[in-house]
Design an enzyme around this catalytic site. Structure first.
Site, PDB file in Angstrom:
ATOM      1  N   ARG B 119       0.942  -1.365  -0.033  1.00  0.00           N
ATOM      2  CA  ARG B 119       0.087   0.086   0.178  1.00  0.00           C
ATOM      3  C   ARG B 119       0.743   1.254   0.070  1.00  0.00           C
ATOM      4  O   ARG B 119       1.597   1.513   0.742  1.00  0.00           O
ATOM      5  CB  ARG B 119      -0.963   0.014   1.217  1.00  0.00           C
ATOM      6  N   GLY B 202      -8.348   1.297   7.912  1.00  0.00           N
ATOM      7  CA  GLY B 202      -9.771   0.787   7.822  1.00  0.00           C
ATOM      8  C   GLY B 202      -9.636  -0.617   7.181  1.00  0.00           C
ATOM      9  O   GLY B 202     -10.673  -1.541   7.762  1.00  0.00           O
ATOM     10  N   THR B 223      -5.294 -13.308  30.388  1.00  0.00           N
ATOM     11  CA  THR B 223      -5.909 -13.758  31.466  1.00  0.00           C
ATOM     12  C   THR B 223      -6.131 -15.329  32.015  1.00  0.00           C
ATOM     13  O   THR B 223      -5.750 -15.679  32.907  1.00  0.00           O
ATOM     14  CB  THR B 223      -7.539 -13.137  31.249  1.00  0.00           C
ATOM     15  N   GLU B 225      -5.309 -19.404  31.933  1.00  0.00           N
ATOM     16  CA  GLU B 225      -4.235 -20.127  32.491  1.00  0.00           C
ATOM     17  C   GLU B 225      -3.529 -19.345  33.248  1.00  0.00           C
ATOM     18  O   GLU B 225      -2.307 -19.454  33.542  1.00  0.00           O
ATOM     19  CB  GLU B 225      -3.443 -20.703  31.172  1.00  0.00           C
ATOM     20  N   ASP B 227      -3.739 -15.240  35.486  1.00  0.00           N
ATOM     21  CA  ASP B 227      -3.570 -13.934  35.056  1.00  0.00           C
ATOM     22  C   ASP B 227      -2.048 -13.382  34.678  1.00  0.00           C
ATOM     23  O   ASP B 227      -1.628 -13.670  35.735  1.00  0.00           O
ATOM     24  CB  ASP B 227      -4.547 -13.138  36.087  1.00  0.00           C
TER      25      ASP B 227
END
Lengths: 433, 433
Positions: B119, B202, B223, B225, B227
């Site tokens: 791009r 976008g 989170t 197994e 935190d």
């Protein structure tokens, strides 16, 4: 728009897309963008026009008109100036996106702070477990962003006022303000919602608790109405233009001003000030503001110098700017942060109620000091901070979080997000949906 | 498990939930967690048991058995030790989550780097627009994470090896390794995917381009197994235990070792070394490693001191740890980062092919140096870096990104994510779906 073979730049036209039965008109092709991460209620798509004729009355002609004789007239003679005037319409969008982002941050914080006040985990042997918000790291991860969210509230109020009262003279400045605050606000929201999601653990991952949708819907805010990275470069370029003009308008005055600024900087940079670590000094908002102003001025002066050096060495202009792009982004960030702190300070100064003033003042201290903390590397690099002071700042930020802890729930309640809008069970007194 | 009135701690039992027709058995209540942000193919729920009887054979009895006479036996006599041995099962989960997170990071980077190479946006007046990846800020935002992703690859290979070969002696160490790398890897993935999404603008927001699903599915990795914040505290506490033992085992040796470490630190902290800014020195991996080791040792020594001080002043143990929680988290981070750099260095050392060695070496330089850059505040605070050197490091990181730019696409191709798995049009040579 082309009139009589002359290219006049982008103009807006109203073009009917469908007939009364809803069928797409001849020459028009419509394609939907498909499912997105969020905001699926918004109808994004692409449209192609092939030999579609519309009457000249369909031109949105505030800035340029075509008369019955097919002649083009415009009060703004320069094509480029007219184009940028038209682009000004985007400013309203940026103001709105910044505000929408802030609302989402408030909702996310309301959910996470209330849940953190409710949920218990780990604690002293044989005793009750601590509430999440009584863990030091939890206070930091939520209350520093809370302070920034309050800061943004005052800053965006200022932005709206400037936008509503804008004139032709300050239009460019307001545009830059909107660009910078849009970027700062939306990046803040992305970070806050991520922190809130993690701070709520598995509960934060459930759709019922709303953080998933808040994240998904606002994630594109850093992109639309102008990509944040692009907007921040606009801000930086605006500052560079202003900097150049300062010198062109009155060279002597500008140099004197610069020397005066540097003199102030020297006051804070002398070993005594760079080492002061008492609480009164660390919570002195003027000190925070001087620091942020110094950083902005320094980044502006040095990036301007680096660009000039490249240009005079014959580097092509676009390439010259590209070679200092990261520096430009830092400058824009420093500029916006200084602006936000100024508005927060003004907001606190206007408060009459002594109790409210104390709490807001503490939040403002936390915002100002956490700006210094997160940029402590830069401030040390430039002799503004010494090691012992950095340590003291870190302690003071932690202490401010602990002092604000008892007011945390009241402070998110004060956002006034209605329960029906919040709609998250863990944000409404339940440990799970 | 309770046997004969004795509470023996958590044990696992196989309990049938449904009859052959799929109906839930009596005494059992099942509730689904409802829709989640992602991973909706995983069946999360809660189960309540009321007076449900199961035969003693249903006990998973590797670590504790109940015989026909109803007597409990276990090779591990201490209840607490048995509990932690059983928890060891979670280690496999943490190894897997760390690896799954890394795979997602690789996919995200593959999409964003290939799109950034394709791009174009903005460019010199009258000339072709630049590819996104030729913008300085774009290089930094994608190539620094690329280097870290490669670093993680070597670190996780090491983790798997250690896990597979673990013995009773080093089980605790492997557990800590898994905890730390799980946290570091999953936080990295969350950050990388966010950066990739924004870097694709976008297009990154469209479901078709896969970043939305990658983000949603992996968001909970920080989170489950365990935190991340909790795991990092485990790591820090493990380090503190080791630190105490070092002194208890051989006080004289430990003190000598400490003095030797500090002497090495002094070498780098002397004004000459703290100011060296030549490229050879800045790309010296031993220098990076010495820096990360110094930070880890320093954070360990100081946090240990702070805790001791509190304990001897009579502060309750849990509260004492809570008062230095942020410091503990920093220590764990410093520890893991040092480990990761070590493994990356070993990995590069083992490479024979000279071309590959050059590119991987450059990536490793970038990882090491960017660790120093992002913690430059800390290193200045502790006299390890001076301002001029910080500036030089910043320049060198930017330069390394520019040097790696031509190999960026090859480096993501080398991840070998199959097209059918990547499945994102913008990651497969298209500018839009």
């Amino acid at each position: 728009l082309e009139v009589g073979g002359r290219v006049l730049g982008v103009h807006a036209l109203l073009v009917p897309l469908r007939d009364p039965a809803g069928k797409v008109l001849p020459g028009i092709r419509i394609e939907d963008c498909g499912e997105k991460m969020g905001l699926n209620g918004v109808d994004n798509g692409r449209i192609w026009f092939e030999h579609v004729r519309v009457p000249r009355e369909n031109l949105l002609d505030r800035f340029g008109q075509v008369n019955a004789q097919g002649e083009y007239t415009s009060a703004i003679t320069g094509d480029s100036k007219r184009f940028f005037t038209m682009l000004g319409t985007l400013v309203a969008g940026r103001v709105s996106v910044a505000a929408a982002a802030l609302s989402a941050a408030k909702s996310g914080l309301t959910i996470a702070v209330r849940y953190g006040d409710l949920r218990r985990q780990f604690g002293p042997a044989g005793d009750k477990e601590f509430r999440l918000l009584d863990h030091q790291a939890h206070q930091r991860r939520l209350l520093v962003p809370l302070a920034k969210t309050y800061a943004m509230d005052f800053a965006l109020e200022y932005l709206v006022e400037r936008y509503v009262k804008r004139t032709e003279e300050d239009a460019r400045e307001v545009e830059s303000l909107a660009a910078g605050l849009k970027a700062y606000s939306t990046w803040h929201t992305t970070a806050v919602l991520q922190e809130a999601r993690e701070a709520c653990g598995g509960q934060g991952y459930l759709q019922a608790n709303r953080l998933a949708a808040l994240k998904a819907d606002t994630d594109v805010f850093t992109t639309f109405e102008g990509d944040n990275t692009v907007l921040m470069q606009l801000v930086a370029k605006g500052l560079l233009t202003g900097y150049r003009q300062r010198f062109e308008d009155d060279r002597v005055f500008a140099v004197l001003k610069l020397l005066a600024d540097r003199a102030t900087a020297v006051v804070d940079r002398n070993p005594f000030a760079a080492r002061r670590t008492d609480s009164d000094h660390l919570r002195d908002n003027d000190y925070h503001l001087r620091a942020l102003r110094f950083r902005e001025e320094e980044l502006l002066a040095t990036v301007s110098q680096r660009i000039r050096k490249r240009l005079s060495a014959g580097v092509e202009a676009f390439e010259a700017f590209n070679q200092v792009q990261v520096h430009l982004l830092e400058l824009a960030h420093a500029h916006v942060e200084r602006l936000v702190l100024e508005q927060f300070l003004k907001g606190v100064a206007d408060v009459k109620d002594p109790g409210l003033k104390t709490v807001l003042g503490r939040l403002c201290d936390l915002y100002g000091l956490s700006c210094l903390e997160s940029a402590n590397g830069w401030f040390q690099e430039h002799g503004w901070l010494e090691g012992t002071k950095v340590k003291a700042i870190r302690k003071e930020v932690t202490r401010l979080c602990a002092e604000l802890r008892p007011d945390a729930v009241a402070l998110v309640n004060a956002f006034g997000v209605p329960d029906t809008c919040l709609a998250a069970p863990i944000g409404l007194g339940h440990l799970s949906p």
